[in-house]
Scaffold this active site. Structure first.
Site, PDB file in Angstrom:
ATOM      1  N   GLY A 137       0.819  -1.210   0.000  1.00 42.98           N
ATOM      2  CA  GLY A 137       0.000   0.000   0.000  1.00 42.98           C
ATOM      3  C   GLY A 137       0.852   1.259   0.000  1.00 42.98           C
ATOM      4  O   GLY A 137       0.517   2.256  -0.647  1.00 42.98           O
ATOM      5  N   THR A 138       1.959   1.211   0.711  1.00 44.40           N
ATOM      6  CA  THR A 138       2.874   2.349   0.763  1.00 44.40           C
ATOM      7  C   THR A 138       3.332   2.717  -0.646  1.00 44.40           C
ATOM      8  O   THR A 138       3.321   3.879  -1.040  1.00 44.40           O
ATOM      9  CB  THR A 138       4.087   1.986   1.647  1.00 44.40           C
ATOM     10  OG1 THR A 138       3.607   1.698   2.965  1.00 44.40           O
ATOM     11  CG2 THR A 138       5.097   3.111   1.709  1.00 44.40           C
ATOM     12  N   ASN A 176      -6.841   5.249   9.731  1.00 46.55           N
ATOM     13  CA  ASN A 176      -6.518   3.952  10.327  1.00 46.55           C
ATOM     14  C   ASN A 176      -6.537   3.961  11.850  1.00 46.55           C
ATOM     15  O   ASN A 176      -6.746   2.935  12.472  1.00 46.55           O
ATOM     16  CB  ASN A 176      -5.163   3.450   9.810  1.00 46.55           C
ATOM     17  CG  ASN A 176      -4.100   4.521   9.789  1.00 46.55           C
ATOM     18  OD1 ASN A 176      -4.278   5.593   9.201  1.00 46.55           O
ATOM     19  ND2 ASN A 176      -2.987   4.265  10.449  1.00 46.55           N
ATOM     20  N   GLN A 214      -7.702   1.402   4.466  1.00 52.11           N
ATOM     21  CA  GLN A 214      -8.512   0.976   5.619  1.00 52.11           C
ATOM     22  C   GLN A 214      -9.987   0.852   5.287  1.00 52.11           C
ATOM     23  O   GLN A 214     -10.723   0.146   5.965  1.00 52.11           O
ATOM     24  CB  GLN A 214      -8.372   1.978   6.780  1.00 52.11           C
ATOM     25  CG  GLN A 214      -7.199   1.770   7.686  1.00 52.11           C
ATOM     26  CD  GLN A 214      -6.992   0.363   8.194  1.00 52.11           C
ATOM     27  OE1 GLN A 214      -7.934  -0.416   8.389  1.00 52.11           O
ATOM     28  NE2 GLN A 214      -5.752   0.024   8.412  1.00 52.11           N
ATOM     29  N   SER A 272      -4.425  -2.217  -0.147  1.00 52.62           N
ATOM     30  CA  SER A 272      -3.388  -3.117   0.344  1.00 52.62           C
ATOM     31  C   SER A 272      -4.022  -4.437   0.764  1.00 52.62           C
ATOM     32  O   SER A 272      -5.036  -4.453   1.477  1.00 52.62           O
ATOM     33  CB  SER A 272      -2.659  -2.494   1.532  1.00 52.62           C
ATOM     34  OG  SER A 272      -1.698  -3.413   2.030  1.00 52.62           O
ATOM     35  N   HIS A 277      -3.035  -6.901   2.773  1.00 47.68           N
ATOM     36  CA  HIS A 277      -2.988  -7.473   4.127  1.00 47.68           C
ATOM     37  C   HIS A 277      -3.980  -6.825   5.098  1.00 47.68           C
ATOM     38  O   HIS A 277      -4.103  -7.257   6.241  1.00 47.68           O
ATOM     39  CB  HIS A 277      -1.560  -7.473   4.688  1.00 47.68           C
ATOM     40  CG  HIS A 277      -1.022  -6.175   5.165  1.00 47.68           C
ATOM     41  ND1 HIS A 277      -1.021  -5.829   6.504  1.00 47.68           N
ATOM     42  CD2 HIS A 277      -0.438  -5.146   4.526  1.00 47.68           C
ATOM     43  CE1 HIS A 277      -0.437  -4.648   6.645  1.00 47.68           C
ATOM     44  NE2 HIS A 277      -0.080  -4.202   5.453  1.00 47.68           N
ATOM     45  N   THR A 326       9.096  -8.592 -11.507  1.00 50.00           N
ATOM     46  CA  THR A 326       8.284  -9.794 -11.688  1.00 50.00           C
ATOM     47  C   THR A 326       7.171  -9.828 -10.640  1.00 50.00           C
ATOM     48  O   THR A 326       7.404  -9.570  -9.460  1.00 50.00           O
ATOM     49  CB  THR A 326       9.175 -11.049 -11.590  1.00 50.00           C
ATOM     50  OG1 THR A 326      10.172 -10.942 -12.596  1.00 50.00           O
ATOM     51  CG2 THR A 326       8.377 -12.325 -11.802  1.00 50.00           C
ATOM     52  N   CYS A 332       7.624   4.919  18.995  1.00 51.35           N
ATOM     53  CA  CYS A 332       8.758   5.010  19.903  1.00 51.35           C
ATOM     54  C   CYS A 332       9.971   5.512  19.130  1.00 51.35           C
ATOM     55  O   CYS A 332      10.449   4.852  18.216  1.00 51.35           O
ATOM     56  CB  CYS A 332       9.053   3.640  20.489  1.00 51.35           C
ATOM     57  SG  CYS A 332      10.183   3.726  21.856  1.00 51.35           S
TER      58      CYS A 332
HETATM   59  C1  PLP Z   1      -1.610  -0.204   6.350  1.00 56.27           C
HETATM   60  C2  PLP Z   1      -1.816   1.121   5.726  1.00 56.27           C
HETATM   61  C3  PLP Z   1      -0.929   1.626   4.760  1.00 56.27           C
HETATM   62  C4  PLP Z   1       0.324   0.890   4.349  1.00 56.27           C
HETATM   63  O1  PLP Z   1       0.067  -0.261   3.608  1.00 56.27           O
HETATM   64  P1  PLP Z   1       1.254  -1.358   3.477  1.00 56.27           P
HETATM   65  O2  PLP Z   1       0.717  -2.379   2.539  1.00 56.27           O
HETATM   66  O3  PLP Z   1       1.493  -1.888   4.853  1.00 56.27           O
HETATM   67  O4  PLP Z   1       2.433  -0.632   2.916  1.00 56.27           O
HETATM   68  C5  PLP Z   1      -1.201   2.854   4.200  1.00 56.27           C
HETATM   69  N1  PLP Z   1      -2.296   3.557   4.562  1.00 56.27           N
HETATM   70  C6  PLP Z   1      -3.171   3.108   5.469  1.00 56.27           C
HETATM   71  C7  PLP Z   1      -4.356   3.924   5.803  1.00 56.27           C
HETATM   72  C8  PLP Z   1      -2.966   1.890   6.082  1.00 56.27           C
HETATM   73  O5  PLP Z   1      -3.808   1.461   7.024  1.00 56.27           O
END
Ligand code: PLP
Length: 387
Positions: free
Chosen positions: A69-70, A148, A176, A196, A198, A234, A321
Protein backbone atom coordinates in the site's frame (compact mmCIF):
# COMPACT_ATOMS: atom_id res chain seq x y z
CA UNK A 1 -4.93 -14.95 21.44
CA UNK A 2 -7.58 -12.24 21.47
CA UNK A 3 -6.76 -10.26 18.35
CA UNK A 4 -8.18 -6.74 18.33
CA UNK A 5 -5.69 -5.11 15.96
CA UNK A 6 -7.19 -5.72 12.54
CA UNK A 7 -6.30 -2.24 11.30
CA UNK A 8 -2.68 -3.24 11.85
CA UNK A 9 -2.99 -6.35 9.77
CA UNK A 10 -5.44 -9.20 9.25
CA UNK A 11 -5.16 -12.95 9.29
CA UNK A 12 -4.93 -14.58 5.86
CA UNK A 13 -8.34 -16.16 5.25
CA UNK A 14 -8.18 -19.96 4.72
CA UNK A 15 -9.94 -19.52 1.35
CA UNK A 16 -7.25 -17.03 0.34
CA UNK A 17 -4.41 -19.36 1.28
CA UNK A 18 -6.09 -22.20 -0.56
CA UNK A 19 -6.33 -20.09 -3.73
CA UNK A 20 -2.66 -19.15 -3.44
CA UNK A 21 -1.04 -22.54 -2.83
CA UNK A 22 -1.20 -23.89 -6.42
CA UNK A 23 0.83 -20.85 -7.50
CA UNK A 24 3.70 -22.01 -5.31
CA UNK A 25 3.45 -25.73 -5.98
CA UNK A 26 2.19 -26.20 -9.55
CA UNK A 27 1.89 -22.95 -11.46
CA UNK A 28 5.13 -21.29 -10.47
CA UNK A 29 5.96 -19.99 -13.94
CA UNK A 30 6.90 -16.43 -14.75
CA UNK A 31 3.90 -14.70 -16.34
CA UNK A 32 6.25 -12.85 -18.71
CA UNK A 33 7.82 -15.99 -20.21
CA UNK A 34 6.97 -17.22 -23.69
CA UNK A 35 6.44 -20.91 -22.94
CA UNK A 36 3.47 -22.86 -21.68
CA UNK A 37 4.36 -22.52 -17.99
CA UNK A 38 3.06 -18.97 -18.00
CA UNK A 39 -0.45 -19.63 -19.30
CA UNK A 40 -2.33 -20.50 -16.09
CA UNK A 41 -0.35 -17.80 -14.32
CA UNK A 42 -1.38 -15.11 -16.79
CA UNK A 43 -4.98 -16.21 -16.56
CA UNK A 44 -4.89 -16.08 -12.74
CA UNK A 45 -3.42 -12.58 -12.78
CA UNK A 46 -6.21 -11.46 -15.05
CA UNK A 47 -8.87 -12.98 -12.79
CA UNK A 48 -7.41 -11.25 -9.75
CA UNK A 49 -7.40 -7.94 -11.60
CA UNK A 50 -11.07 -8.42 -12.47
CA UNK A 51 -11.95 -9.18 -8.82
CA UNK A 52 -10.10 -6.16 -7.45
CA UNK A 53 -11.59 -3.88 -10.11
CA UNK A 54 -15.08 -5.14 -9.18
CA UNK A 55 -14.56 -4.29 -5.52
CA UNK A 56 -14.22 -0.60 -6.41
CA UNK A 57 -16.40 -0.58 -9.56
CA UNK A 58 -13.44 0.00 -11.90
CA UNK A 59 -12.18 -1.65 -15.10
CA UNK A 60 -9.49 -4.36 -14.83
CA UNK A 61 -7.06 -2.31 -17.00
CA UNK A 62 -7.24 0.44 -14.41
CA UNK A 63 -5.59 -1.73 -11.73
CA UNK A 64 -1.79 -1.74 -11.29
CA UNK A 65 -0.34 -4.25 -8.83
CA UNK A 66 2.34 -2.87 -6.52
CA UNK A 67 4.54 -4.22 -3.73
CA UNK A 68 2.44 -2.76 -0.89
CA UNK A 69 0.00 0.00 0.00
CA UNK A 70 2.87 2.35 0.76
CA UNK A 71 4.16 1.96 -2.79
CA UNK A 72 0.67 2.61 -4.17
CA UNK A 73 0.47 5.91 -2.26
CA UNK A 74 4.00 6.97 -3.22
CA UNK A 75 3.38 6.06 -6.88
CA UNK A 76 0.19 8.11 -7.11
CA UNK A 77 1.87 11.23 -5.71
CA UNK A 78 4.95 10.67 -7.85
CA UNK A 79 2.73 10.38 -10.93
CA UNK A 80 0.98 13.66 -10.28
CA UNK A 81 4.24 15.49 -9.66
CA UNK A 82 5.76 14.16 -12.90
CA UNK A 83 2.79 15.41 -14.88
CA UNK A 84 3.77 19.08 -14.87
CA UNK A 85 7.15 20.24 -13.59
CA UNK A 86 5.71 23.71 -12.94
CA UNK A 87 3.26 22.39 -10.35
CA UNK A 88 5.09 21.95 -7.09
CA UNK A 89 2.27 22.06 -4.56
CA UNK A 90 0.76 19.02 -2.87
CA UNK A 91 -2.18 18.98 -0.47
CA UNK A 92 -2.64 16.09 1.93
CA UNK A 93 -3.94 15.91 5.50
CA UNK A 94 -2.21 16.04 8.87
CA UNK A 95 -3.70 12.65 9.76
CA UNK A 96 -2.53 10.52 6.81
CA UNK A 97 -0.62 7.29 7.21
CA UNK A 98 3.15 7.77 7.44
CA UNK A 99 3.31 6.53 3.82
CA UNK A 100 2.01 9.99 2.82
CA UNK A 101 3.38 12.06 5.68
CA UNK A 102 6.97 10.96 5.24
CA UNK A 103 6.83 11.33 1.47
CA UNK A 104 5.38 14.81 1.94
CA UNK A 105 8.25 15.69 4.29
CA UNK A 106 10.75 14.35 1.76
CA UNK A 107 9.18 16.49 -0.95
CA UNK A 108 9.31 19.56 1.29
CA UNK A 109 13.04 19.10 1.67
CA UNK A 110 13.37 18.84 -2.12
CA UNK A 111 11.80 22.12 -3.13
CA UNK A 112 8.10 21.21 -3.08
CA UNK A 113 5.42 23.01 -1.15
CA UNK A 114 3.27 20.62 0.86
CA UNK A 115 0.12 21.64 2.75
CA UNK A 116 -1.01 19.32 5.55
CA UNK A 117 -4.71 20.05 5.87
CA UNK A 118 -5.66 20.32 9.56
CA UNK A 119 -8.61 18.40 11.02
CA UNK A 120 -11.38 19.32 13.45
CA UNK A 121 -11.61 18.05 17.01
CA UNK A 122 -13.72 15.08 15.90
CA UNK A 123 -11.15 14.16 13.24
CA UNK A 124 -13.18 15.44 10.28
CA UNK A 125 -11.91 17.79 7.56
CA UNK A 126 -13.26 21.18 6.53
CA UNK A 127 -14.22 20.98 2.85
CA UNK A 128 -14.35 24.78 2.48
CA UNK A 129 -10.83 25.09 3.78
CA UNK A 130 -9.66 22.48 1.28
CA UNK A 131 -11.34 24.36 -1.54
CA UNK A 132 -9.52 27.56 -0.55
CA UNK A 133 -6.15 25.83 -0.33
CA UNK A 134 -6.14 24.59 -3.93
CA UNK A 135 -3.90 26.85 -6.04
CA UNK A 136 -3.05 27.07 -9.74
CA UNK A 137 0.21 25.22 -9.00
CA UNK A 138 -1.41 22.42 -6.98
CA UNK A 139 -0.38 19.13 -8.59
CA UNK A 140 -2.44 16.82 -6.41
CA UNK A 141 -4.77 16.44 -3.47
CA UNK A 142 -4.25 13.19 -1.55
CA UNK A 143 -6.77 12.45 1.21
CA UNK A 144 -7.43 9.10 2.84
CA UNK A 145 -10.87 7.49 2.63
CA UNK A 146 -10.81 6.35 6.26
CA UNK A 147 -8.33 7.01 9.02
CA UNK A 148 -6.52 3.95 10.33
CA UNK A 149 -6.27 5.15 13.94
CA UNK A 150 -9.71 6.59 14.62
CA UNK A 151 -11.71 5.06 11.78
CA UNK A 152 -13.04 8.52 10.84
CA UNK A 153 -14.38 8.59 7.26
CA UNK A 154 -13.75 11.54 4.99
CA UNK A 155 -16.33 12.82 2.44
CA UNK A 156 -14.44 11.46 -0.55
CA UNK A 157 -17.24 12.01 -3.04
CA UNK A 158 -17.31 15.75 -2.21
CA UNK A 159 -13.53 16.05 -2.19
CA UNK A 160 -13.38 14.36 -5.61
CA UNK A 161 -15.98 16.77 -6.98
CA UNK A 162 -14.02 19.79 -5.73
CA UNK A 163 -10.79 18.49 -7.26
CA UNK A 164 -12.55 17.77 -10.54
CA UNK A 165 -14.02 21.27 -10.71
CA UNK A 166 -10.58 22.74 -10.02
CA UNK A 167 -8.88 20.31 -12.43
CA UNK A 168 -6.52 18.98 -9.79
CA UNK A 169 -5.58 15.29 -9.65
CA UNK A 170 -7.08 13.47 -6.65
CA UNK A 171 -5.69 10.42 -4.90
CA UNK A 172 -7.30 8.59 -2.00
CA UNK A 173 -5.68 6.07 0.30
CA UNK A 174 -8.60 3.64 0.66
CA UNK A 175 -6.51 0.97 2.36
CA UNK A 176 -8.51 0.98 5.62
CA UNK A 177 -11.86 1.57 3.95
CA UNK A 178 -11.65 -1.44 1.60
CA UNK A 179 -13.83 -4.33 2.67
CA UNK A 180 -15.48 -2.20 5.38
CA UNK A 181 -17.45 0.39 3.43
CA UNK A 182 -18.57 0.53 -0.20
CA UNK A 183 -15.95 1.93 -2.55
CA UNK A 184 -17.19 3.10 -5.93
CA UNK A 185 -14.87 5.05 -8.24
CA UNK A 186 -17.80 5.90 -10.50
CA UNK A 187 -19.76 7.76 -7.82
CA UNK A 188 -16.66 9.16 -6.10
CA UNK A 189 -14.68 10.18 -9.17
CA UNK A 190 -11.14 9.76 -7.92
CA UNK A 191 -8.12 9.63 -10.24
CA UNK A 192 -5.99 7.30 -8.12
CA UNK A 193 -6.95 4.95 -5.27
CA UNK A 194 -4.67 2.77 -3.11
CA UNK A 195 -5.42 -0.69 -1.74
CA UNK A 196 -3.39 -3.12 0.34
CA UNK A 197 -4.00 -6.86 0.53
CA UNK A 198 -2.99 -7.47 4.13
CA UNK A 199 -5.77 -5.27 5.48
CA UNK A 200 -8.42 -7.44 3.78
CA UNK A 201 -7.39 -10.99 4.81
CA UNK A 202 -4.73 -11.54 2.13
CA UNK A 203 -0.94 -11.62 2.60
CA UNK A 204 1.47 -8.79 3.32
CA UNK A 205 3.64 -7.37 0.55
CA UNK A 206 1.07 -6.88 -2.16
CA UNK A 207 -0.86 -3.73 -3.02
CA UNK A 208 -2.77 -2.19 -5.89
CA UNK A 209 -3.23 1.25 -7.36
CA UNK A 210 -6.31 2.19 -9.32
CA UNK A 211 -5.45 4.66 -12.07
CA UNK A 212 -8.48 6.08 -13.83
CA UNK A 213 -8.36 5.54 -17.59
CA UNK A 214 -6.80 8.54 -19.31
CA UNK A 215 -5.08 9.76 -16.15
CA UNK A 216 -1.38 10.55 -16.61
CA UNK A 217 0.82 7.94 -15.02
CA UNK A 218 4.56 7.77 -14.35
CA UNK A 219 6.25 4.57 -13.28
CA UNK A 220 7.81 4.60 -9.86
CA UNK A 221 10.01 1.58 -10.55
CA UNK A 222 11.99 1.17 -13.77
CA UNK A 223 12.88 -2.14 -15.37
CA UNK A 224 10.85 -4.81 -17.15
CA UNK A 225 7.57 -4.22 -18.92
CA UNK A 226 5.28 -5.87 -16.33
CA UNK A 227 1.84 -4.38 -15.60
CA UNK A 228 1.67 -2.98 -19.14
CA UNK A 229 4.87 -1.08 -18.50
CA UNK A 230 3.45 0.60 -15.41
CA UNK A 231 5.25 -1.27 -12.65
CA UNK A 232 8.52 -3.07 -13.33
CA UNK A 233 9.45 -6.21 -11.40
CA UNK A 234 8.28 -9.79 -11.69
CA UNK A 235 4.80 -10.06 -10.24
CA UNK A 236 4.15 -11.52 -6.79
CA UNK A 237 1.85 -14.02 -8.46
CA UNK A 238 0.60 -15.95 -5.43
CA UNK A 239 0.15 -12.69 -3.51
CA UNK A 240 -1.89 -11.23 -6.36
CA UNK A 241 -4.02 -14.37 -6.57
CA UNK A 242 -4.66 -14.20 -2.80
CA UNK A 243 -5.47 -10.51 -3.05
CA UNK A 244 -7.97 -11.24 -5.82
CA UNK A 245 -9.68 -13.95 -3.79
CA UNK A 246 -9.88 -11.65 -0.76
CA UNK A 247 -11.37 -8.85 -2.87
CA UNK A 248 -13.96 -11.26 -4.22
CA UNK A 249 -14.90 -12.34 -0.68
CA UNK A 250 -15.13 -8.71 0.45
CA UNK A 251 -17.35 -7.90 -2.51
CA UNK A 252 -19.71 -10.83 -1.91
CA UNK A 253 -20.00 -10.52 1.85
CA UNK A 254 -21.97 -7.36 2.47
CA UNK A 255 -23.60 -8.40 5.76
CA UNK A 256 -20.31 -8.68 7.60
CA UNK A 257 -19.83 -4.96 8.22
CA UNK A 258 -23.14 -4.74 10.05
CA UNK A 259 -22.21 -7.64 12.35
CA UNK A 260 -18.83 -6.10 13.03
CA UNK A 261 -20.42 -2.76 13.84
CA UNK A 262 -22.81 -4.34 16.33
CA UNK A 263 -19.91 -6.07 18.07
CA UNK A 264 -17.76 -2.92 18.00
CA UNK A 265 -20.57 -0.88 19.56
CA UNK A 266 -21.01 -3.45 22.29
CA UNK A 267 -17.28 -3.31 23.01
CA UNK A 268 -17.14 0.48 22.94
CA UNK A 269 -20.24 1.01 25.07
CA UNK A 270 -18.98 -1.64 27.47
CA UNK A 271 -15.73 0.23 27.98
CA UNK A 272 -17.23 3.73 28.16
CA UNK A 273 -19.97 2.77 30.59
CA UNK A 274 -18.00 0.44 32.86
CA UNK A 275 -14.72 2.31 33.17
CA UNK A 276 -14.82 5.85 34.54
CA UNK A 277 -12.88 8.64 32.82
CA UNK A 278 -12.79 7.03 29.42
CA UNK A 279 -13.84 8.68 26.18
CA UNK A 280 -13.84 8.06 22.45
CA UNK A 281 -11.42 9.83 20.13
CA UNK A 282 -13.01 10.76 16.80
CA UNK A 283 -16.60 11.24 15.72
CA UNK A 284 -19.14 8.56 16.48
CA UNK A 285 -21.12 8.15 13.29
CA UNK A 286 -18.92 8.96 10.27
CA UNK A 287 -16.63 6.11 11.18
CA UNK A 288 -15.48 2.65 10.08
CA UNK A 289 -17.68 -0.07 11.60
CA UNK A 290 -14.76 -1.91 13.22
CA UNK A 291 -12.64 0.76 14.89
CA UNK A 292 -12.72 2.21 18.39
CA UNK A 293 -10.10 4.61 19.72
CA UNK A 294 -10.43 5.17 23.45
CA UNK A 295 -8.64 7.49 25.89
CA UNK A 296 -8.12 6.09 29.39
CA UNK A 297 -7.41 9.21 31.45
CA UNK A 298 -4.51 8.86 33.84
CA UNK A 299 -3.25 5.62 32.30
CA UNK A 300 -0.12 5.21 30.23
CA UNK A 301 -1.25 3.64 26.99
CA UNK A 302 1.96 1.64 26.55
CA UNK A 303 1.65 0.17 30.04
CA UNK A 304 -1.94 -0.80 29.34
CA UNK A 305 -0.91 -2.36 26.04
CA UNK A 306 1.69 -4.51 27.83
CA UNK A 307 -0.77 -5.63 30.49
CA UNK A 308 -3.29 -6.58 27.82
CA UNK A 309 -0.60 -8.42 25.89
CA UNK A 310 0.19 -10.50 28.98
CA UNK A 311 -3.45 -11.63 28.92
CA UNK A 312 -3.21 -12.48 25.23
CA UNK A 313 -5.11 -9.38 24.08
CA UNK A 314 -3.64 -7.55 21.07
CA UNK A 315 -4.53 -3.88 20.68
CA UNK A 316 -2.56 -0.88 19.45
CA UNK A 317 -1.45 2.57 20.51
CA UNK A 318 -0.88 5.09 17.77
CA UNK A 319 2.24 6.31 19.50
CA UNK A 320 5.63 5.77 17.96
CA UNK A 321 8.76 5.01 19.90
CA UNK A 322 11.59 7.24 18.78
CA UNK A 323 14.96 7.05 20.51
CA UNK A 324 13.54 5.53 23.64
CA UNK A 325 10.84 8.10 24.40
CA UNK A 326 7.25 7.90 23.32
CA UNK A 327 5.82 10.24 20.73
CA UNK A 328 2.06 10.64 20.91
CA UNK A 329 0.00 9.76 17.84
CA UNK A 330 0.22 12.47 15.16
CA UNK A 331 -3.43 11.78 14.34
CA UNK A 332 -4.67 12.54 17.85
CA UNK A 333 -2.40 15.58 18.19
CA UNK A 334 -3.76 16.93 14.89
CA UNK A 335 -7.26 16.61 16.39
CA UNK A 336 -6.17 18.85 19.25
CA UNK A 337 -6.02 16.00 21.76
CA UNK A 338 -3.51 16.99 24.49
CA UNK A 339 -0.28 14.96 24.38
CA UNK A 340 -0.98 13.32 27.74
CA UNK A 341 -4.39 12.14 26.65
CA UNK A 342 -3.01 10.97 23.31
CA UNK A 343 -0.49 8.84 25.20
CA UNK A 344 -3.32 7.33 27.24
CA UNK A 345 -5.26 6.23 24.16
CA UNK A 346 -5.56 2.78 22.60
CA UNK A 347 -7.10 1.54 19.37
CA UNK A 348 -9.19 -1.61 19.26
CA UNK A 349 -10.01 -2.79 15.74
CA UNK A 350 -12.24 -5.77 15.07
CA UNK A 351 -12.23 -8.06 12.06
CA UNK A 352 -14.02 -10.96 10.41
CA UNK A 353 -12.66 -13.41 12.95
CA UNK A 354 -13.46 -11.32 16.03
CA UNK A 355 -15.99 -12.99 18.28
CA UNK A 356 -18.32 -12.18 21.14
CA UNK A 357 -15.86 -14.11 23.27
CA UNK A 358 -12.99 -11.75 22.36
CA UNK A 359 -15.04 -8.74 23.39
CA UNK A 360 -16.32 -10.39 26.59
CA UNK A 361 -12.77 -11.30 27.58
CA UNK A 362 -11.60 -7.71 27.02
CA UNK A 363 -14.54 -6.25 28.96
CA UNK A 364 -13.94 -8.69 31.81
CA UNK A 365 -10.28 -7.76 32.33
CA UNK A 366 -10.01 -4.14 31.27
CA UNK A 367 -11.67 -2.40 34.26
CA UNK A 368 -9.39 -4.05 36.78
CA UNK A 369 -6.18 -3.39 34.82
CA UNK A 370 -7.12 0.22 34.26
CA UNK A 371 -7.83 0.87 37.94
CA UNK A 372 -4.60 -0.88 38.91
CA UNK A 373 -2.61 1.22 36.48
CA UNK A 374 -4.29 4.35 37.71
CA UNK A 375 -3.21 3.48 41.20
CA UNK A 376 0.38 3.03 40.07
CA UNK A 377 0.58 5.77 37.49
CA UNK A 378 3.15 8.42 38.19
CA UNK A 379 1.80 11.89 38.90
CA UNK A 380 0.75 13.44 35.58
CA UNK A 381 3.50 16.11 35.81
CA UNK A 382 6.22 13.49 35.90
CA UNK A 383 5.15 11.84 32.62
CA UNK A 384 7.82 12.58 30.09
CA UNK A 385 6.09 13.86 26.99
CA UNK A 386 7.74 14.55 23.67
CA UNK A 387 5.75 16.49 21.12
C1 PLP B 1 -1.61 -0.20 6.35
C2 PLP B 1 -1.82 1.12 5.73
C3 PLP B 1 -0.93 1.63 4.76
C4 PLP B 1 0.32 0.89 4.35
O1 PLP B 1 0.07 -0.26 3.61
P1 PLP B 1 1.25 -1.36 3.48
O2 PLP B 1 0.72 -2.38 2.54
O3 PLP B 1 1.49 -1.89 4.85
O4 PLP B 1 2.43 -0.63 2.92
C5 PLP B 1 -1.20 2.85 4.20
N1 PLP B 1 -2.30 3.56 4.56
C6 PLP B 1 -3.17 3.11 5.47
C7 PLP B 1 -4.36 3.92 5.80
C8 PLP B 1 -2.97 1.89 6.08
O5 PLP B 1 -3.81 1.46 7.02
Amino acid sequence: MYYLDNNGTTQVAPEVLEAMLPFYTQHWGNPSSAHRSCRPVKEALHQARVSIASLINAQPEEIVFTGCGTESNNTAIHSALCRDAGKKHLITTAVEHSANLKYGQFLQSHGYDVTFLPVEEDGSIDICMLQDLIRPDTAMVSIMWANNETGVLFPIEEVAAICRSKEVAFHTDAIQAAGKVTLDVQSAEVDYLSLSAHKIYAPKGIGALYVKKGTPYSSYLFGGGQESGRRAGTENVAGIVGFGRAAQMAFEDTARSQQTETLRNRMENGILSNIPQTSRNGCKSQRLPNTSNIAFDGVEGEALLLRLDRLGICASSGSACTTGSLKPSHVLLAMGVPARRALSSLRFSLGHYSSEEDVDYLLKHLPEIVSELRGQSPKPQSLEVVT
